[in-house]
Design an enzyme around this catalytic site. Structure first.
Site, PDB file in Angstrom:
ATOM      1  N   SER A 149       8.462 -36.210   2.865  1.00 44.58           N
ATOM      2  CA  SER A 149       7.971 -35.735   1.680  1.00 44.58           C
ATOM      3  C   SER A 149       7.269 -35.117   1.924  1.00 44.58           C
ATOM      4  O   SER A 149       6.250 -34.804   2.769  1.00 44.58           O
ATOM      5  CB  SER A 149       7.706 -36.803   0.906  1.00 44.58           C
ATOM      6  OG  SER A 149       6.530 -37.861   1.854  1.00 44.58           O
ATOM      7  N   LYS A 150       5.769 -34.976   0.299  1.00 45.42           N
ATOM      8  CA  LYS A 150       4.826 -34.247   1.084  1.00 45.42           C
ATOM      9  C   LYS A 150       3.458 -34.802   1.611  1.00 45.42           C
ATOM     10  O   LYS A 150       2.855 -33.968   2.047  1.00 45.42           O
ATOM     11  CB  LYS A 150       4.151 -34.298  -1.182  1.00 45.42           C
ATOM     12  CG  LYS A 150       4.456 -32.893  -1.668  1.00 45.42           C
ATOM     13  CD  LYS A 150       3.862 -32.699  -2.550  1.00 45.42           C
ATOM     14  CE  LYS A 150       4.543 -31.256  -3.299  1.00 45.42           C
ATOM     15  NZ  LYS A 150       4.721 -31.717  -4.850  1.00 45.42           N
ATOM     16  N   ARG A 151       3.435 -36.576   1.241  1.00 42.70           N
ATOM     17  CA  ARG A 151       2.451 -36.890   2.827  1.00 42.70           C
ATOM     18  C   ARG A 151       3.118 -36.032   4.604  1.00 42.70           C
ATOM     19  O   ARG A 151       1.699 -36.184   4.943  1.00 42.70           O
ATOM     20  CB  ARG A 151       2.367 -38.114   2.336  1.00 42.70           C
ATOM     21  CG  ARG A 151       3.275 -38.894   3.023  1.00 42.70           C
ATOM     22  CD  ARG A 151       3.324 -40.037   2.980  1.00 42.70           C
ATOM     23  NE  ARG A 151       4.439 -40.924   3.167  1.00 42.70           N
ATOM     24  CZ  ARG A 151       4.985 -41.313   4.911  1.00 42.70           C
ATOM     25  NH1 ARG A 151       3.953 -41.036   5.519  1.00 42.70           N
ATOM     26  NH2 ARG A 151       6.247 -41.823   4.682  1.00 42.70           N
ATOM     27  N   HIS A 152       3.490 -35.818   5.122  1.00 44.06           N
ATOM     28  CA  HIS A 152       3.782 -35.574   5.736  1.00 44.06           C
ATOM     29  C   HIS A 152       3.582 -33.667   5.803  1.00 44.06           C
ATOM     30  O   HIS A 152       3.505 -33.244   7.007  1.00 44.06           O
ATOM     31  CB  HIS A 152       5.930 -35.408   6.443  1.00 44.06           C
ATOM     32  CG  HIS A 152       6.171 -36.821   6.373  1.00 44.06           C
ATOM     33  ND1 HIS A 152       7.139 -36.371   5.383  1.00 44.06           N
ATOM     34  CD2 HIS A 152       6.710 -37.248   7.199  1.00 44.06           C
ATOM     35  CE1 HIS A 152       7.403 -37.668   5.792  1.00 44.06           C
ATOM     36  NE2 HIS A 152       6.298 -38.538   6.964  1.00 44.06           N
ATOM     37  N   GLY A 153       3.097 -33.280   5.129  1.00 47.67           N
ATOM     38  CA  GLY A 153       2.709 -31.309   5.177  1.00 47.67           C
ATOM     39  C   GLY A 153       3.788 -31.027   3.921  1.00 47.67           C
ATOM     40  O   GLY A 153       3.767 -31.145   3.237  1.00 47.67           O
TER      41      GLY A 153
END
Ligand code: GLU
Length: 474
Positions: free
Chosen positions: A242-246
């Site tokens: 997801s976005k929090r992985h970059g």
């Protein structure tokens, strides 16, 4: 005659091509291409607020960048709404679906009751067998599937194997809402059928949907395509990517300087394997790709591995192709437009191509290539990074001043001859080579680290090299 393969990629516009979606598209494309078939593109654009032109363009751009070419015109799911409604009306006539006049409140109350009684929250069948004459006035009905109440729905999945869903857990699902909008579940089935799709390849988050869709296929007397539900991609920490992985969108990978061929190779290996092979050409992937070598467990995205693979592709891509990839990468990155402009001059482009064989050996990405080739397009007076400033001490500047006449005397300017001149000079001055080469590096590139300094001298040419050295010599 064997039926020709038709796959499809069916993204919902989110504003970017999700990297997981890119892999789904790749698998669909590889499978179809390997069998002389087609991969169609369907935009699942029924969420009108999100389905802007830009969002659709971002999907197409991402696919094109990756070199995944769909066949024919993209299909708009929203554009087929009339057809979806007509199919549902026909199902009502055929007795495989029915009008449901329940209000949303009634449906909610049903769910609550089921939950309180520890039953799966499903529709209680209020309107399932009632005569049309009982229909209340002035209420527009939803259309529901008359789903089987007993037995199982079996999905023979090419990746997941045989998966059984008890029909009692599958609802009389809504096909058309009371506002006239077809549901996603109906739309997918009708579109896949109308598009002649023979194989569905998608994320395993759609596996339960496959069972629901199978019920609709059955009610319509249509054949379910061959289905393959592929495990999702997880981040390095084991959580769903997801976005929090970059970086999550294909365009972010483009801006990070990855090559499309490396991305294709990396994404193909993410969940699929061919023996111990790690590097495949696109033709090999097309030839070898099949569902039986797709693993059942989620794959983890490994940035290090992607970078290493990209470094391999940087080294092995022919210079002219690498130049083209660089030009595609440049417009969206900082300083890229100026570099592109610089490259539009034929002499400059030739200079870049002369430097490229050396540069691409060490650049893992196009970002690194842009940084290492920077010395080519920076203009005098150069700006110096901290390390370069340090290298250009008073003593070092004096060394450069004494070196200058030796360089001026070099008639046939080349990496080899400038190296010979520097070595002779260092010997004469009893200096270590680094004491000359390091300030030279700083003066020529403005950086404390750079490509091989004699390559730099050769590519810059005598005049520009002497001018840059002269700027720093004291
Ligand atoms: N639009 C769905 C998604 O983006 C795909 C549906 C399908 O492939 O059937 O997840």
């Amino acid at each position: 005659m064997t039926e020709s393969v038709v796959t499809r990629f069916a993204p919902s516009p989110t504003g970017y091509l999700h990297i997981g979606g890119a892999r789904t598209a790749l698998f669909n494309w590889l499978y179809a291409k390997g069998r002389g078939g087609k991969m169609l593109l369907r935009i699942e654009d029924t969420d009108r607020a999100r389905s802007t032109d830009d969002a659709v363009l971002a999907l197409k751009d991402g696919l094109s960048w990756l070199g995944i070419q769909w066949d024919g015109e993209p299909v708009s799911q929203y554009g087929n709404a009339e057809r979806h409604r007509a199919v549902a009306e026909q199902m009502v006539k055929d007795g495989t679906a029915y009008y449901c006049y329940c209000t949303p409140e009634e449906v909610n109350a049903m769910r609550e009751k089921a939950r309180a009684e520890n039953r799966p929250p499903r529709y209680d069948g209020t309107w399932r067998d009632r005569a049309p004459s009982e229909a209340p006035e002035g209420i527009s009905p939803a259309i529901r599937l008359k789903a089987p109440l007993e037995g199982d729905t079996i999905i023979e999945d090419k990746v997941q194997g045989t998966v059984k869903f008890p029909n009692k857990d599958l609802d009389d699902l809504v096909l058309v809402r009371s506002d006239g909008n077809p549901t996603y579940m109906l739309a997918v089935v009708v579109d896949d059928h109308d598009m002649g799709v023979t194989h569905i390849v998608r994320g395993d988050d759609h596996l339960t949907n496959a069972a629901r869709q199978a019920l609709i296929y059955k009610a319509l007397g249509w054949d379910l395509p061959v289905v393959s539900h592929i495990p999702l991609i997880y981040g390095p920490d084991g959580a769903k990517l997801s976005k929090r992985h970059g970086a999550i969108g294909a365009e972010a990978y483009r801006a990070m300087g990855y090559l499309p061929a490396a991305m294709r190779n990396y994404l193909a290996r993410l969940g699929w394997s061919h023996g111990d092979d790690e590097i495949f050409s696109t033709d090999q992937m097309i030839e070898w790709f099949d569902f039986d070598a797709i693993g059942k467990s989620p794959s983890r995205f490994d940035f290090k591995k992607l970078e290493n693979l990209n470094a391999h592709y940087m080294r092995s891509t022919p210079d002219s192709e690498l130049l083209e990839a660089f030009k595609v990468y440049l417009p969206d990155v900082e300083g890229g437009v100026q570099v592109l402009e610089w490259l539009s001059n034929a002499q400059n482009e030739a200079k870049f191509l002369a430097a490229l064989p050396g540069l691409k050996e060490r650049a893992k990405t196009l970002v690194e290539l842009q940084e290492s080739a920077r010395y080519l397009w920076v203009e005098r007076p150069l700006d110096f990074d901290e390390k370069a400033e340090k290298l250009l001490s008073e003593d070092a500047r004096a060394v450069l001043a004494r070196l200058l006449p030796h360089f001026e005397a070099v008639t046939d300017w080349s990496g080899e001859n400038t190296e010979a001149a520097v070595r002779a000079f260092a010997e004469q001055e009893e200096l270590k080579l680094g004491k000359v080469a390091q300030p030279l590096r700083a003066a020529l590139t403005g950086r404390g680290t750079s490509p091989g300094i004699f390559d730099v001298l050769e590519v810059l040419g005598k005049q520009e090299s002497l001018a840059r050295i002269g700027d720093c010599a004291k």
